[in-house]
Design an enzyme around this catalytic site. Sequence first.
Site, PDB file in Angstrom:
ATOM      1  N   ASP A   1       7.449  23.594   4.069  1.00  0.00           N
ATOM      2  CA  ASP A   1       7.764  24.741   3.220  1.00  0.00           C
ATOM      3  C   ASP A   1       7.513  26.045   3.972  1.00  0.00           C
ATOM      4  OD1 ASP A   1       5.057  25.702   2.461  1.00  0.00           O
ATOM      5  OD2 ASP A   1       4.919  23.771   1.440  1.00  0.00           O
TER       6      ASP A   1
HETATM    7  N1  URA Z   1       3.258  19.276   1.853  1.00  0.00           N
HETATM    8  C1  URA Z   1       3.413  20.551   1.440  1.00  0.00           C
HETATM    9  O1  URA Z   1       2.872  20.926   0.414  1.00  0.00           O
HETATM   10  N2  URA Z   1       4.162  21.375   2.175  1.00  0.00           N
HETATM   11  C2  URA Z   1       4.751  21.008   3.327  1.00  0.00           C
HETATM   12  O2  URA Z   1       5.421  21.805   3.978  1.00  0.00           O
HETATM   13  C3  URA Z   1       4.585  19.678   3.752  1.00  0.00           C
HETATM   14  C4  URA Z   1       3.836  18.833   2.986  1.00  0.00           C
END
Ligand code: URA
Length: 247
Positions: free
Chosen positions: A111
């Site tokens: 993310d």
């Molecule tokens: N879990 C998350 O919350 N974000 C990520 O980018 C990857 C795994």
Amino acid sequence: MSTTARLDKLLGGMGYGSRREIEHWAYAERITLDGEPITDSSQRLAITPDLQTRLMVDGIVLDPLPNMVIMLHKPLGTTCSHKESGPLIYDLLPTRWKRRDPQLSSIGRLDKETSGLLLLTDDGALLHKVISPKHHVPKRYLATLARPLRDDAAALFASGTLMLEGEDKPLLPAELEVLSPTTARVTLHEGRYHQVRRMFAAIGNHVDALHRESVGGLILPADLKAGEYRVLNADDIARIFANANAA
Ligand code: URA
């Protein structure tokens, strides 16, 4: 056994130019193989790994051949998307790579506010193999938390019964290594949307910072700075699957 490809098709798919442009470059002797000009752009070439350094355009070795895999140290604030607004991970790569066909795509996503190891490839089979839980490629994250961890956090993550809000299937067991009251390593064996953040939310905590350290046995190298990338060789790719057991 090696496959072959027409020169214009190969270079076109790597984003160098249109078939017409490549025809002109060949005619103008701008494309060489082992130092000798290839003047016919329809010539077929054997696709071998060493072709990348033997074939040159304007005296410069080629970009990585098709079936490339790269690791990117994803910086905070970039989005894993080809078309959303704002800084995109693809903006960190050479412009020509945006024209590659098949397209280069991230293997899963991190993310926007997560940093760390992100793999990209144009090889659909490899992409599937890394993200599918069936192939057991663990992904390890370093999480910084807003509040001290509760004592049963590791047991809850390992239980195989932890549920995420809005879902009806429990999570696969995950490993939690507590490093300090507010930092921990988490190893996942599946990849649900915002999984790490939602797992900590499920046990009453909040992730302030998240960084991916490794995918399978491939660890983000300390000398690869945020925003930098590296093309993987066969040994690196094998390392992705090194920890993957058939359990
Ligand atoms: N879990 C998350 O919350 N974000 C990520 O980018 C990857 C795994």
